[in-house]
Design an enzyme around this catalytic site. Structure first.
Site, PDB file in Angstrom:
ATOM      1  CB  SER A  28     -10.291  12.668 -41.338  1.00 47.83           C
ATOM      2  OG  SER A  28     -10.349  12.252 -40.019  1.00 47.83           O
ATOM      3  N   GLY A  29     -11.001   8.764 -41.960  1.00 50.62           N
ATOM      4  CA  GLY A  29     -10.440   7.590 -41.769  1.00 50.62           C
ATOM      5  C   GLY A  29      -9.893   7.217 -43.312  1.00 50.62           C
ATOM      6  CB  ALA A  31     -13.273   5.398 -46.768  1.00 51.28           C
ATOM      7  CE  LYS A  50     -18.895  12.543 -33.530  1.00 52.90           C
ATOM      8  NZ  LYS A  50     -19.376  11.277 -33.284  1.00 52.90           N
ATOM      9  CB  ALA A  61      -7.289  -1.063 -38.240  1.00 46.92           C
ATOM     10  N   GLY A  63      -4.820  -5.969 -36.812  1.00 51.44           N
ATOM     11  CA  GLY A  63      -4.372  -7.052 -37.487  1.00 51.44           C
ATOM     12  C   GLY A  63      -3.879  -6.759 -38.740  1.00 51.44           C
ATOM     13  N   GLY A  64      -4.680  -6.107 -39.319  1.00 47.74           N
ATOM     14  CA  GLY A  64      -4.042  -5.784 -40.830  1.00 47.74           C
ATOM     15  C   GLY A  64      -4.947  -5.376 -41.806  1.00 47.74           C
ATOM     16  CD  GLU A 129      -6.049 -11.005 -39.357  1.00 43.52           C
ATOM     17  OE1 GLU A 129      -7.220 -10.581 -39.456  1.00 43.52           O
ATOM     18  OE2 GLU A 129      -5.293 -10.063 -38.609  1.00 43.52           O
ATOM     19  CG  HIS A 246     -12.591  -8.565 -32.625  1.00 38.59           C
ATOM     20  ND1 HIS A 246     -12.050  -9.484 -31.954  1.00 38.59           N
ATOM     21  CD2 HIS A 246     -11.891  -8.319 -33.844  1.00 38.59           C
ATOM     22  CE1 HIS A 246     -10.918  -9.746 -32.585  1.00 38.59           C
ATOM     23  NE2 HIS A 246     -10.866  -8.942 -33.675  1.00 38.59           N
ATOM     24  NE  ARG A 291     -12.907 -10.852 -36.798  1.00 37.13           N
ATOM     25  CZ  ARG A 291     -12.654  -9.562 -37.210  1.00 37.13           C
ATOM     26  NH1 ARG A 291     -13.307  -8.560 -37.516  1.00 37.13           N
ATOM     27  NH2 ARG A 291     -11.368  -9.628 -37.504  1.00 37.13           N
ATOM     28  CG  HIS A 349     -14.578  -5.273 -34.450  1.00 34.93           C
ATOM     29  ND1 HIS A 349     -13.716  -4.459 -33.875  1.00 34.93           N
ATOM     30  CD2 HIS A 349     -14.224  -5.925 -35.691  1.00 34.93           C
ATOM     31  CE1 HIS A 349     -12.637  -4.703 -34.815  1.00 34.93           C
ATOM     32  NE2 HIS A 349     -12.763  -5.432 -35.877  1.00 34.93           N
ATOM     33  CD  GLU A 373     -17.668   0.279 -38.948  1.00 38.87           C
ATOM     34  OE1 GLU A 373     -16.586   0.656 -38.787  1.00 38.87           O
ATOM     35  OE2 GLU A 373     -18.315  -0.238 -38.208  1.00 38.87           O
ATOM     36  NE  ARG A 384     -15.197  -6.100 -41.128  1.00 32.72           N
ATOM     37  CZ  ARG A 384     -13.990  -6.264 -40.474  1.00 32.72           C
ATOM     38  NH1 ARG A 384     -12.691  -6.661 -41.179  1.00 32.72           N
ATOM     39  NH2 ARG A 384     -13.985  -6.101 -39.176  1.00 32.72           N
TER      40      ARG A 384
HETATM   41  C1  SIN Z   1      -8.244  -7.520 -35.798  1.00 34.15           C
HETATM   42  O1  SIN Z   1      -6.907  -7.077 -35.781  1.00 34.15           O
HETATM   43  O2  SIN Z   1      -8.851  -8.751 -35.284  1.00 34.15           O
HETATM   44  C2  SIN Z   1      -9.380  -6.649 -36.376  1.00 34.15           C
HETATM   45  C3  SIN Z   1      -9.310  -6.787 -37.741  1.00 34.15           C
HETATM   46  C4  SIN Z   1     -10.498  -6.713 -38.266  1.00 34.15           C
HETATM   47  O3  SIN Z   1     -11.548  -6.422 -37.768  1.00 34.15           O
HETATM   48  O4  SIN Z   1     -10.638  -7.005 -39.567  1.00 34.15           O
END
Ligand code: SIN
Length: 537
Positions: A28-29, A31, A50, A61, A63-64, A129, A246, A291, A349, A373, A384
């Site tokens: 239920s995320g 996707a 689950k 999440a 950042g965006g 980013e 991450h 990353r 991550h 994922e 990614r």
């Molecule tokens: C983050 O906010 O740094 C994570 C975002 C991501 O993993 O794409």
């Protein structure tokens, strides 16, 4: 524990309650819920999840969501950045679909009610980013983007009366005699019973496996259950050696590895070592390098001292406005980021690999789809691009829904279930063992299958993992089923990491520190394989 079993635990069809639905979605995320919304009301859709509906990686999440909607940006630029970050392993077709279909899906998300942050001209505010060439990352409530998207999708799902059953743990995928997926075996945690759910199409949206590592930004649900179940059913897994770390999670003894968003570095925060030196200064793109580059640089610095993220370049007011969640959580652990640097380190991550699919989410098992994922169509390559994961969840949930819509009438409900022989010769573990086996696995993965790998460490990891498996046979308890899944996936990840004798993206081998053109191919493993197969990109 035997990896050759189709099922994680023995079960008997005659003893189970059986339920029917047309499309069964696991997870239920972003996707899973977006797929449910796209398929409803054309089909009878059921979502099994689950834990409670909000519990997923999506919710965390920060950042965006990257999308080419800003002035001066275009899907082509977004595609180029995705390809460049992916270290030579991105599936170009999938990346083009991601970049081109992204604007339509995100626009729909906004129409459904997601409130992204705007600037002082009341226009959408696009952040920068790592490894992006443009400001293209939409965010919400500063640093609560995933939460806001999940809130929207949950509200829509509830308003449309889509059936969602919480506390249903996926145990296994069942197939019919034609080797098509026709349902799932699930553990109903509320009524404490196994159930059989039959469907014409099954969509796996079960997320990743960060919990295999000692340090992870992932919530407790991320134990790779869907990936392991698909593997047992005969699905191909692809690129399992590519786990993204991450660079910046909170690194305070006793505190969780709370994510400190990449958006913070996008706003200008810098990394400093114990001697107060800015160690990314001379690396191309500095703190906004890909990353894997930043994670390894931090890891190396951590061998001799603590690494800090310094927010002073951003300014107090902007920090409070843009990162309220990070500010609050760091304060809870005794650090005020508006006036002092915070200790950070890398953490597991995001899994770039997963259940192998095409661009319509189809796996090699008829009627079994995967997105988000847990799936791998190669869109992220070996590394990614930041904030492409939420977009991936949306876009490929949409392509699956288009595919199912076009095809489902052709599928008849054949459920003459195939039952495989189940082999076991182990004593059952006691619950006390589970905790320590799980801890051992997490330590092992962090130390030997982590940011920096080598042949000797991976061989040692394989031997130790086999020893852990020897001690263990899962029973029908969630902690044991999870551990069984993580042990199964452990062998696969180690095999893929051991056989890829090069360094590429998130997979770094100290004994093969360079990328090698001969290895510009995807790894594929399915149940029964003794070695990895490779397919061209
Ligand atoms: C983050 O906010 O740094 C994570 C975002 C991501 O993993 O794409």
């Amino acid at each position: 524990m035997k990896d050759e079993n189709h099922y994680l635990i023995p079960w008997y069809k005659d003893k189970l309650d059986v339920y029917h639905t047309e499309v069964l979605i696991l997870g239920s995320g972003i996707a899973g819920l977006y797929a449910a919304i796209k398929l409803n009301p054309k089909f009878d859709v059921t979502v099994l999840t689950k834990m409670e509906i909000m519990a997923s990686n999506t919710e965390h999440a920060q950042g965006g969501i990257a999308v080419a909607l800003n002035n001066g940006d275009s899907p082509q630029f977004h595609y180029d950045d995705t390809i460049n970050a992916g270290a030579g392993l991105v599936n170009k077709k999938a990346a083009m679909i991601l970049a081109e279909k992204g604007p339509e899906c995100v626009t729909e998300l906004i129409q459904l009610g997601t409130k992204f942050d705007t600037n002082c001209q009341n226009q959408l505010d696009f952040a920068m980013e790592g490894a992006h060439g443009k400001h293209r990352v939409l965010h919400a409530q500063g640093d609560a983007t995933g939460w806001e998207i999940e809130r929207t999708l949950v509200e829509v799902v509830q308003s449309q009366n889509i059936s969602v059953k919480e506390n249903y743990y996926l145990v296994d995928i069942v197939k019919n005699q034609k080797q098509e997926a026709c349902g799932t075996l699930v553990y109903n945690h509320v009524d404490k019973k196994l159930e059989l759910w039959l469907a014409k199409a099954i969509i796996m949206a079960t997320g990743g496996l960060g919990q295999m590592y000692k340090y992870t930004t992932n919530p407790s649900v991320a134990t790779g259950d869907g990936i392991a179940a698909a593997y047992r059913a005969g699905a191909e897994l692809m690129d399992m050696e590519f786990m993204q770390f991450h660079p910046t999670a909170l690194q305070i003894p006793g505190a969780p590895s709370f994510l400190i968003s990449e958006a913070v570095r996008g706003e200008g925060a810098i990394l400093i070592n114990a001697c107060n030196e800015r160690f990314m200064e001379n690396i191309p793109r500095k703190e906004l390098a890909p990353r894997d580059v930043v994670s390894r640089a931090i890891w190396e610095q951590m061998q001799t001292g603590t690494v800090f993220l310094d927010f002073s370049t951003i300014g107090k007011t902007r920090v409070e406005q843009r990162f309220p969640g990070i500010h609050k959580t760091c304060l809870e652990y005794g650090v005020d980021i508006t006036s002092e640097p915070v200790p950070v380190g890398p953490a597991a991550h995001y899994l770039m690999g997963g259940i192998r699919t095409d661009e319509y989410g189809q796996t090699n098992i008829p009627n079994l789809y995967a997105c988000g994922e847990c799936a791998c169509n190669g869109v992220h390559g070996a590394n990614r691009l930041a904030s492409n994961s939420l977009l991936d969840g949306l876009v490929f949930a949409a392509t699956i829904s288009e595919h199912i819509t076009a095809k489902i009438t052709e599928i008849s409900h054949i459920d003459d279930i195939q039952t495989d022989h189940f082999i076991t010769d182990k004593e059952q573990a006691s619950p006390a063992d589970i905790e320590s086996l799980r801890k051992d696995l997490k330590e092992l993965f962090w130390n030997k299958v982590g940011i920096i790998r080598d042949n000797a460490g991976l061989i040692e990891a394989r031997a130790m993992l086999n020893m852990l498996k020897e001690k263990f046979e899962p029973r029908c308890y969630i902690e044991e089923l999870e551990l069984g899944n993580m042990l199964t996936l452990g062998s696969i990840i180690i095999m893929a990491a051991l056989e890829r004798e090069e360094s590429r993206g998130a997979h770094f081998r100290r004994d093969y520190p360079k990328a090698d053109e001969c290895w510009q191919k995807h790894s594929v493993i399915k149940r029964g394989d003794k070695h990895v197969c490779y397919v061209s990109i």
